[in-house]
Scaffold this motif. Structure first.
Motif: not given
Length: 124
Positions: A15-16, A92-94, A97-104, A107-110
């Motif tokens: 949780s960030k 992943q970061g602040a 731009t880079i996220c993951y779902d619960e299955r790993g 997902y990358e957002l520009p």
């Protein structure tokens, strides 16, 4: 006396708090209309380029994650945080731009879907 090394942040590492991306500059000045077109094109094609594609139920889950990411990207920060947390998205970061779902699945957002460029110009 408590343990000096323990903290609440260690208890829930996934949780960030999300933030807007740092200022960025497009390769050339663009208008708001062009920016919105770029965003629409990304969101229309994003589900085809991220997550795992194994079965119909997983594809449905991927679509739901992309929908949640879009809603979070278009919302204010606090509501976006609530959306991300509710969808089980791991940031992943602040920023988003880079996220993951619960299955790993990744997902990358520009940055152009998350904020405006510093060289945005007015439409004619």
């Amino acid at each position: 006396m408590g343990c000096g090394g323990s903290s609440l942040s260690n208890a829930d590492e996934n949780s960030k708090n999300i933030k807007k991306p740092k200022p960025w500059k497009h390769s050339e000045p663009i208008t708001r209309t062009q920016l919105m077109q770029m965003r629409d094109e990304f969101w229309d094609t994003a589900p085809y380029y991220g997550g795992q594609k194994v079965s119909d139920d997983i594809i449905s889950n991927i679509s739901e994650i992309w929908d949640a990411l879009r809603a979070a990207a278009e919302a204010d920060i606090k509501f976006g945080q609530t959306i991300v947390d509710s969808a089980g998205v791991i940031v992943q970061g602040a920023d988003l731009t880079i996220c993951y779902d619960e299955r790993g699945a990744k997902y990358e957002l520009p940055k152009y879907v998350l904020s405006e460029p510093t060289n945005l110009i007015k439409d004619n």
